[in-house]
Every structure is written in structure tokens, then in C-alpha cells.
Design a protein around this motif. Structure first.
Motif, PDB file in Angstrom:
ATOM      1  N   SER A  66     -42.578 -20.693 -35.390  1.00 49.93           N
ATOM      2  CA  SER A  66     -43.622 -21.540 -34.817  1.00 49.93           C
ATOM      3  C   SER A  66     -43.269 -23.020 -34.850  1.00 49.93           C
ATOM      4  O   SER A  66     -44.125 -23.871 -34.677  1.00 49.93           O
ATOM      5  CB  SER A  66     -44.937 -21.323 -35.588  1.00 49.93           C
TER       6      SER A  66
ATOM      7  N   GLN B 137     -34.047 -18.006 -37.665  1.00 52.45           N
ATOM      8  CA  GLN B 137     -34.620 -17.104 -36.667  1.00 52.45           C
ATOM      9  C   GLN B 137     -34.808 -17.830 -35.340  1.00 52.45           C
ATOM     10  O   GLN B 137     -34.528 -17.288 -34.267  1.00 52.45           O
ATOM     11  CB  GLN B 137     -35.961 -16.565 -37.176  1.00 52.45           C
TER      12      GLN B 137
ATOM     13  N   ARG C  10     -41.102 -14.580 -30.821  1.00 49.85           N
ATOM     14  CA  ARG C  10     -40.865 -13.953 -32.127  1.00 49.85           C
ATOM     15  C   ARG C  10     -39.890 -14.757 -32.986  1.00 49.85           C
ATOM     16  O   ARG C  10     -39.406 -14.248 -33.995  1.00 49.85           O
ATOM     17  CB  ARG C  10     -40.306 -12.531 -31.923  1.00 49.85           C
ATOM     18  N   SER C  11     -39.626 -16.008 -32.580  1.00 50.37           N
ATOM     19  CA  SER C  11     -38.598 -16.799 -33.258  1.00 50.37           C
ATOM     20  C   SER C  11     -39.152 -17.950 -34.083  1.00 50.37           C
ATOM     21  O   SER C  11     -38.467 -18.933 -34.323  1.00 50.37           O
ATOM     22  CB  SER C  11     -37.600 -17.345 -32.219  1.00 50.37           C
TER      23      SER C  11
ATOM     24  N   GLU D 141     -37.039 -19.391 -41.204  1.00 51.53           N
ATOM     25  CA  GLU D 141     -37.659 -19.491 -39.881  1.00 51.53           C
ATOM     26  C   GLU D 141     -36.764 -20.264 -38.921  1.00 51.53           C
ATOM     27  O   GLU D 141     -36.662 -19.930 -37.740  1.00 51.53           O
ATOM     28  CB  GLU D 141     -39.023 -20.185 -40.006  1.00 51.53           C
TER      29      GLU D 141
END
Length: 307
Positions: A152, A21, A149-150, A18
Motif C-alpha cells: 500500500s 513485494q 497485491r504488492s 512490503e
């Protein structure tokens, strides 16, 4: 006495993915923000729009904030060693706090400049302002879509709020430009600036509060510490739970530490595994440090006793 440390490696693998990302999203958003800044700076000077210039200043600060967020994300990915047993993961939280504080200052400066412009309005080129603000709005929405979209993480969410604040700013400038073109109301420009600043301030205070919660070792939002302690005390063989601490290391990384007293005829390591699995399954905690003691060895600091 049995000292046991339970650590969820799957949770960290997911966290690293994550974070990567998030880094990609922040890089794209930074490029778009710099492009919008250049356009709005030129447009504000040519069109004489305070709202555009204020938004350009906001974008310049946002570019710096996004760069800081990228640097913090890179630092957070560095392995732990030496005295920093959690590595640099809190760098993301510090970056989020810095971003929020910068937004507060920008909002206050914008309000002061807008009030002065209200007292002494100047001519604004509505056409130039409308074109530049519309382009800025489109770019900001694109950046927001990328960041949404990257992941939380708090660092990414702080950057997303910057970008969304930029989009609201651009929308306010668009509306002001339309009013200037249609009705000739020059004060629409500083009025839009004040509205933009208030929205920015509200968003900034929210991210500052979240960052301070993490730095002050508050329990993660959504976790009821009392309910967690009761659930731990309810594990078969557990007599009581004390020295229970729940905190957030960084975004998406809650941690628990506790001392557990168990019945004399129960195996501490088995109780530890059961308790750690319960914490993972019911509270989403992958990282737990549990010291398990048979009855008779417990400390006096009683917090929760099984009923």
C-alpha cells in the motif's frame, strides 16, 4: 531531564518486506506495460487511431514512471548513514510526485490533440483498433491485479493509478472502436480520447496532492493531531505536552516528536515508555521521539495542558 527515543523495529521489518513485494509487482507491471506499448503503437499507426496512439504515448510515459518507481524503491531500501539519517526513503515520494506531474502533462496533451481531431476527423480502422485495445485492456487489468497485491506504499499506489488509467484508456478505445464499426461515427475516437484524458487528470491530481502533503510534513491522513495530543496529555503523570509534531517520513512510516512535562515524583523514562506504547497501540505510530522533562524544567511553548 530525560531525553528518550522510542523506535519500532518491527514496523521497519514489515516495511522492508512490503517494499520488496512492491518491487516485484512493479517489475512485472513494467514488463507488461512495455509489451502493451509496442502493440498499441503498431496498432495505432496501422489503424489510424488517435486514441490508440495517445494511449501508446501514455504507456511509454508509464513505462518510464514504473522504471523511476523501481529505482526509487531501490534507493529507499538503502541504509541510513551520514547526513541522511532517514536514508533515501523519501525517494519513493519524489517518484510518486514525478509520476503524477507526468500524467497531468499527458492528459493535457491528449485533450489538445483530440480537440484538433474533432475539428478535422480522419478515418479510423475500427477492427484493428478493437483487437489491439482489447488486448491492451486485458494486459492492463493483469498489471493492476499484480500491483494491487504488492503493498500500500504511495509509490506502488501511484504506479497502480497509472495502470488503472491505462485500463480505462483501453476500455475507452474499445468502446470507440465498437461505435466506429457499428455506426461509422469517426468522432468516437477523439471523444474517447478526451474522456480518457479527464480521468487521467483526476487521478494525477490526487497523487500529486498526496505527495505534496508528505513533502510539506503534513500529518498522515487519518491521524487527528489534536486527539493525539490530548491522549498524550492524558497519560498518568503527564502535566502538559508541547512542541508536538506529527509527519510522514514515507508511505506507511508516520513519526511523532514531542516534549512532555511530567510531575516531579514520576519517573520520566517510565512515562516515555507508556506514552510510546499508547501512540503505537492507538495511533499506529511505531517511530516516536519523546523528550520528557520533570516539572520546572519545561519550556514556555505550551500547546496542550492536561485538564
Amino acid at each position: 531531564m530525560s531525553h528518550a527515543h522510542h523506535h519500532g523495529h518491527l514496523g521497519h521489518a514489515h516495511g522492508h518486506g512490503e517494499r520488496a513485494q512492491g518491487q516485484r509487482g512493479l517489475t512485472i507491471a513494467l514488463g507488461l506495460t512495455v509489451a502493451i506499448f509496442a502493440a498499441e503503437l503498431v496498432g495505432g499507426i496501422v489503424g489510424g487511431s488517435l486514441a490508440l496512439l495517445a494511449d501508446a504515448g501514455h504507456l511509454l510515459a508509464d513505462a518510464g514512471a514504473l522504471g523511476l518507481a523501481l529505482a526509487a524503491g531501490w534507493m529507499a531500501s538503502r541504509p541510513s548513514k551520514g547526513r541522511r539519517t532517514f536514508g533515501w526513503q523519501r525517494a519513493e515520494i519524489l517518484a510518486a510526485l514525478a509520476n503524477g506531474l507526468v500524467l497531468v502533462l499527458i492528459a493535457l496533451a491528449t485533450i489538445i490533440a483530440a480537440v484538433r481531431r474533432l475539428q478535422d476527423p480522419s478515418t479510423v480502422e475500427g477492427g484493428v483498433t478493437l483487437v489491439v485495445a482489447t488486448i491492451g485492456l486485458a494486459f492492463n487489468l493483469g498489471s493492476g491485479a499484480v500491483l494491487a497485491r504488492s503493498g500500500s506504499g504511495l509509490n506502488v499506489r501511484a504506479a497502480l493509478r497509472h495502470v488503472l488509467a491505462d485500463a480505462l484508456s483501453s476500455l475507452g478505445v474499445v468502446l470507440a472502436a465498437i461505435l466506429i464499426l457499428i455506426a461509422g461515427w469517426q468522432r468516437a475516437d477523439p471523444v474517447a480520447s478526451i474522456a480518457i484524458a479527464v480521468l487521467i487528470l483526476l487521478s494525477a491530481l490526487s497523487i500529486v496532492r498526496e505527495s505534496l502533503d508528505v513533502l510539506m510534513e503534513a500529518a498522515p491522513a487519518g491521524i487527528d493531531v489534536s486527539a493525539m495530543g490530548t491522549a498524550m496529555a492524558g497519560v498518568d503523570g503527564v502535566i502538559e505536552v508541547h512542541d508536538l509534531h506529527v509527519w510522514t517520513v514515507t508511505s506507511g512510516f508516520p513519526a511523532v516528536a514531542a516534549h512532555i512535562t511530567v510531575q516531579a515524583d514520576h519517573e520520566p523514562s517510565l512515562i516515555r515508555r507508556r506514552t510510546a506504547e499508547m501512540l503505537r497501540k492507538h495511533f499506529g505510530v511505531e517511530h516516536s521521539t519523546l523528550q520528557v522533562e520533570r516539572v520546572g524544567n519545561e519550556r514556555e511553548l505550551l500547546q496542550i495542558r492536561r485538564t
